[in-house]
Design a protein around this motif. Sequence first.
Motif, PDB file in Angstrom:
ATOM      1  N   SER A  37       8.061  -2.837 -14.401  1.00 53.13           N
ATOM      2  CA  SER A  37       7.267  -4.040 -14.155  1.00 53.13           C
ATOM      3  C   SER A  37       7.332  -4.427 -12.678  1.00 53.13           C
ATOM      4  N   VAL A  38       6.319  -5.145 -12.245  1.00 55.33           N
ATOM      5  CA  VAL A  38       6.257  -5.633 -10.873  1.00 55.33           C
ATOM      6  C   VAL A  38       7.496  -6.475 -10.576  1.00 55.33           C
ATOM      7  N   ASP A  39       7.880  -7.306 -11.529  1.00 53.91           N
ATOM      8  CA  ASP A  39       9.042  -8.186 -11.353  1.00 53.91           C
ATOM      9  C   ASP A  39      10.312  -7.377 -11.085  1.00 53.91           C
ATOM     10  N   LEU A  56       3.784   0.278   0.587  1.00 54.48           N
ATOM     11  CA  LEU A  56       2.774   0.248  -0.469  1.00 54.48           C
ATOM     12  C   LEU A  56       3.324  -0.427  -1.728  1.00 54.48           C
ATOM     13  N   MET A  57       4.570  -0.092  -2.078  1.00 52.75           N
ATOM     14  CA  MET A  57       5.189  -0.716  -3.262  1.00 52.75           C
ATOM     15  C   MET A  57       5.439  -2.206  -3.029  1.00 52.75           C
ATOM     16  N   TYR A  58       5.906  -2.542  -1.839  1.00 48.95           N
ATOM     17  CA  TYR A  58       6.198  -3.936  -1.510  1.00 48.95           C
ATOM     18  C   TYR A  58       4.931  -4.784  -1.581  1.00 48.95           C
ATOM     19  N   LEU A  94       3.990  -7.996  -3.829  1.00 45.79           N
ATOM     20  CA  LEU A  94       3.504  -9.269  -3.270  1.00 45.79           C
ATOM     21  C   LEU A  94       2.214  -9.720  -3.939  1.00 45.79           C
ATOM     22  N   CYS A  95       1.371  -8.752  -4.276  1.00 46.95           N
ATOM     23  CA  CYS A  95       0.083  -9.051  -4.923  1.00 46.95           C
ATOM     24  C   CYS A  95       0.215  -9.130  -6.439  1.00 46.95           C
ATOM     25  N   ALA A 134      -3.006   3.974  -3.305  1.00 48.43           N
ATOM     26  CA  ALA A 134      -2.304   4.983  -2.508  1.00 48.43           C
ATOM     27  C   ALA A 134      -3.145   6.252  -2.380  1.00 48.43           C
ATOM     28  N   LYS A 135      -3.860   6.594  -3.432  1.00 47.86           N
ATOM     29  CA  LYS A 135      -4.707   7.799  -3.411  1.00 47.86           C
ATOM     30  C   LYS A 135      -5.785   7.691  -2.334  1.00 47.86           C
ATOM     31  N   ARG A 136      -6.263   6.459  -2.090  1.00 46.60           N
ATOM     32  CA  ARG A 136      -7.281   6.246  -1.064  1.00 46.60           C
ATOM     33  C   ARG A 136      -6.682   6.218   0.347  1.00 46.60           C
TER      34      ARG A 136
END
Length: 197
Positions: free
Chosen positions: A100-102, A164-166, A170-171, A181-183
Amino acid sequence: MAKKNTRNTKGKIISAAWKLFYDQGYDDTTVDEIVEESGTSKGSFYHYFDGKDALLSSLSFLFDEKYEELKETLQEDDSAIDQLIYLNQELFLMIENSISVDLLARLFSSQLITRGDRHLLDQDRTYYKLLRKILQEGQQKGELRRDLSINEIIKTYAMLERGLMYDWCLCNGDYSLAQYAKRVLPMMLAVYKDCDA
């Protein structure tokens, strides 16, 4: 042999914990549930971890288990950059589907305030060893610039992935980490290509 059993026991505890954290949330998961899910004992749990909070820094162990699986599936004919993109996609899909994001945000915050080892930066991790191997081969094949050291490339690549993960944390996970990330990753990695290749 004893070392493998040690890793297996610790790995079972970590895998069980993160599965439960994802399924029912960190706060609602108890040490007893982790012990039961892992098929280990409370003694084993406390041999490896001071408590549930200590498991937050074990996420890098889970990532490295994934990298161990993935290194067997790398295509030697692929360029170093294609291999990095493949590893990134597989890891980020795993994160989206099982962490999870959390929990990821808690990992980052625990690494910022820890006084001990920062597991994400441990150069003995499978992650860093695999990056080193891929990048060295890429330089040897003439795919990657030689005016930068392997250590410089690894450092900036790892920062890029953490960034990217951070940002995803945040979002609040409002977009697909893997798709984003693929883009952007191919564009960012293009700076390491050998222009003469």
